[in-house]
Design an enzyme around this catalytic site. Structure first.
Site, PDB file in Angstrom:
ATOM      1  CG  ASP A  22     -35.335  51.650  45.812  1.00  0.00           C
ATOM      2  OD1 ASP A  22     -34.191  52.124  45.805  1.00  0.00           O
ATOM      3  OD2 ASP A  22     -35.952  51.387  46.859  1.00  0.00           O
ATOM      4  CG  HIS A  48     -18.310  54.700  43.496  1.00  0.00           C
ATOM      5  ND1 HIS A  48     -18.497  55.448  42.350  1.00  0.00           N
ATOM      6  CD2 HIS A  48     -19.485  54.784  44.175  1.00  0.00           C
ATOM      7  CE1 HIS A  48     -19.719  55.949  42.335  1.00  0.00           C
ATOM      8  NE2 HIS A  48     -20.348  55.547  43.434  1.00  0.00           N
ATOM      9  CD  GLU A  49     -19.557  52.609  47.556  1.00  0.00           C
ATOM     10  OE1 GLU A  49     -20.197  53.558  48.033  1.00  0.00           O
ATOM     11  OE2 GLU A  49     -19.915  52.022  46.511  1.00  0.00           O
ATOM     12  CD  GLU A  80     -23.975  57.506  43.543  1.00  0.00           C
ATOM     13  OE1 GLU A  80     -22.792  57.318  43.207  1.00  0.00           O
ATOM     14  OE2 GLU A  80     -24.446  57.069  44.616  1.00  0.00           O
ATOM     15  CE1 TYR A  84     -23.449  55.127  41.160  1.00  0.00           C
ATOM     16  CE2 TYR A  84     -25.665  55.340  40.272  1.00  0.00           C
ATOM     17  CZ  TYR A  84     -24.809  54.943  41.290  1.00  0.00           C
ATOM     18  OH  TYR A  84     -25.322  54.367  42.420  1.00  0.00           O
ATOM     19  CD  GLU A 134     -23.055  56.288  49.317  1.00  0.00           C
ATOM     20  OE1 GLU A 134     -23.901  57.127  48.950  1.00  0.00           O
ATOM     21  OE2 GLU A 134     -22.977  55.153  48.823  1.00  0.00           O
ATOM     22  CG  HIS A 139     -20.357  58.163  47.706  1.00  0.00           C
ATOM     23  ND1 HIS A 139     -21.188  59.128  47.177  1.00  0.00           N
ATOM     24  CD2 HIS A 139     -20.633  57.011  47.008  1.00  0.00           C
ATOM     25  CE1 HIS A 139     -21.927  58.597  46.218  1.00  0.00           C
ATOM     26  NE2 HIS A 139     -21.608  57.319  46.085  1.00  0.00           N
TER      27      HIS A 139
END
Length: 515
Positions: A287, A207-208, A230, A295, A183, A211
């Site tokens: 990560d 979705h992006e 998220e 989410y 995003e 953001h």
């Protein structure tokens, strides 16, 4: 920075679409901006920046910032006189140009982004260009897939207030890009796997885009509160999809997410900390624990609040929330305090502590319901009784319907059933990677080796972690399966240089756990 920077991927010409020029791009989320330039690499510290990018004249650059100018270099500008060796003279070479950028709004460091290559673009709206390498087939397909972007921006503004970033441009990257989308403000990065030919890839763009309000305007203080980015964005994405593509599409999206959330509970059954919305990540690489929990559990929490107070009241709450905290970084405590102040008594109706600090899926979470969703799940259940769908039952199915169907099948079936499914519906040849990877995962788990060639091809042609994770994990987890494990190690050794450093690290962590 250094050649081993974890945020940068340097692609040689054979790794690009046009095969003529090199390409470089960044991926700074979650904590990789520090590998490009010295910074307080936490979303708690917001930054403004200006940049001069000196690039070969035949290439061009884009950034998560306003483009100011493309011009000839000037000697000594931008501290270029401090560059070592012959770089100062290279700066002013006739073969180079300078691209100048300015980001005047304060952003978290993980939203710093640039890409350099032989770029072209198509105009798709008053605020949107689609960029990619200058390959007409890629540009035309992307422009067609994302033609509805302006309508999504307008729907977003109706729901959440003004769009504050001026431009909403899109860059389709080479196939090694490790995420579906990123995003970056003003210049969203996308994987080419979202170009599906039926406009369903626009859901990733939704979705992006979402953001732009939740994540970029209001940001989690650190990754222990990642759900604030998220969960809100997944909720916002589904509201935009519902407004633009209809309720059935939004519910299919929610149903796929519900399945994903349940699978993550299984993944983290021995480490329940990471099934919490607010969790402890001290000493943890974000990560390594990236998952759908922030989410989908975050979405479920917000959807629960919406059901409690009604959509009109919840819409007003979200607008006030965004207006109150925009350009700030906050934590879960701040959100809950704001919620209780603006929705008095909410803590008596919903167990806010259970939702934010409890493990697992709370009992008042909600599996979505619609005629289409119920029909697909029912057909998947009938497969267990030996019945495959008829042609007329799936005639109008798109990728999401097939994805939901495959995800609701048993995890392991007979190899003959895998072959029969593919013979009838050609799922292994699907142009939609969500469908293809779900099918290949089923084939691996069912030890149907007829499709292992397609598994290898897929792992070598895309670098999106959403596909690498399940395929490598299916190959290496469990006892025995020595042939599968040997295949996984060989494919990774041959493909690793084509993966972004973040993706390489994720595959290595899967191997470390299971091999």
């Amino acid at each position: 920075t250094s050649p081993s920077s974890s945020a940068l991927q340097w692609l040689s010409p054979p790794q690009t679409f046009n095969k003529k020029h090199p390409f470089v791009y960044t991926q700074c989320q979650c904590i990789h901006a520090r590998s490009i330039f010295p910074c307080q690499d936490t979303p708690a510290a917001r930054i403004r920046y200006s940049a001069l990018l000196n690039v070969p004249r035949e290439l061009s650059a884009v950034m998560s910032a306003r483009h100011v100018d493309r011009r000839s270099p000037v000697s000594g500008e931008g501290h270029s006189h401090l560059l070592p060796g012959g770089f100062n003279s290279l700066w002013c070479s006739e073969t180079r140009v300078v691209e100048e950028f300015q980001m005047n709004q304060p952003i978290p460091p993980y939203l710093f982004a640039f890409a350099v290559g032989e770029l072209g673009f198509r105009e798709v709206g008053p605020r949107t260009r689609v960029y990619s390498e200058a390959v007409n087939s890629v540009l035309d397909a992307a422009a067609k897939e994302f033609a509805g972007t302006e309508e999504m921006i307008r729907q977003g503004e109706k729901l959440f207030g003004d769009y504050d970033w001026e431009r909403f441009d899109l860059l389709v990257l080479p196939p090694s890009f490790p995420y579906g989308g990123m995003e970056n403000p003003r210049m969203v990065f996308l994987t080419p796997t979202v170009i599906k030919g039926d406009a369903s890839g626009a859901q990733v763009v939704a979705h992006e885009l979402a953001h732009s309000w939740t994540g970029n305007l209001i940001t989690n203080m650190n990754n222990e509160h990642f759900w604030l980015n998220e969960g809100f964005t997944t909720y916002a994405e589904r509201r935009i999809v519902e407004a633009v593509q209809g309720e059935d599409r939004a519910i299919l999206n929610t149903g796929i997410g519900w399945n994903g959330l349940n699978e993550e509970m299984e993944r983290f059954k021995d480490n329940l900390e990471f099934t919490k919305l607010k969790n402890n990540q001290e000493g943890v690489d974000p990560d390594a624990v990236y998952s759908e929990v922030p989410y989908e559990k975050g979405f479920q929490f917000l959807w629960r609040i919406e059901r409690q107070i009604g959509r009109p009241a919840f819409d007003e709450f979200i607008k006030k929330y965004i207006a109150t905290f925009k350009f700030k970084s906050i934590d879960t405590h701040t959100f809950l305090k704001f919620l209780k102040a603006n929705v008095p008594g909410i803590e008596k109706e919903i167990d806010l502590v259970l939702w934010t600090e409890g493990t697992g899926i709370p009992p008042d979470a909600y599996e979505p319901v619609s005629n289409l969703y119920t029909k697909i799940v029912s057909l998947a259940n009938e497969f267990k009784l030996g019945r495959m769908p008829r042609e007329d039952e799936v005639a109008d199915w798109r990728g999401q319907e097939w994805e939901l169907y495959l995800e609701n099948l048993p995890k392991v079936i007979e190899a003959s059933q895998v072959l029969a499914l593919d013979e009838r519906y050609r799922l292994s040849e699907s142009k939609d990677y969500e469908v293809k990877v779900a099918f290949l995962q089923l084939a691996i788990m069912s030890q149907c080796r007829n499709f292992y060639g397609e598994v290898e091809k897929t792992l070598k042609e895309v670098g999106r972690m959403k596909y690498l994770r399940p395929l490598y994990r299916a190959l290496v987890q469990g006892k025995g399966k020595e042939e599968d494990k040997i295949l996984a190690k060989r494919v990774f050794s041959e493909a690793r240089e084509c993966y972004h450093p973040i993706a390489r690290g994720v595959v290595e962590s899967i191997f470390a756990k299971h091999l």
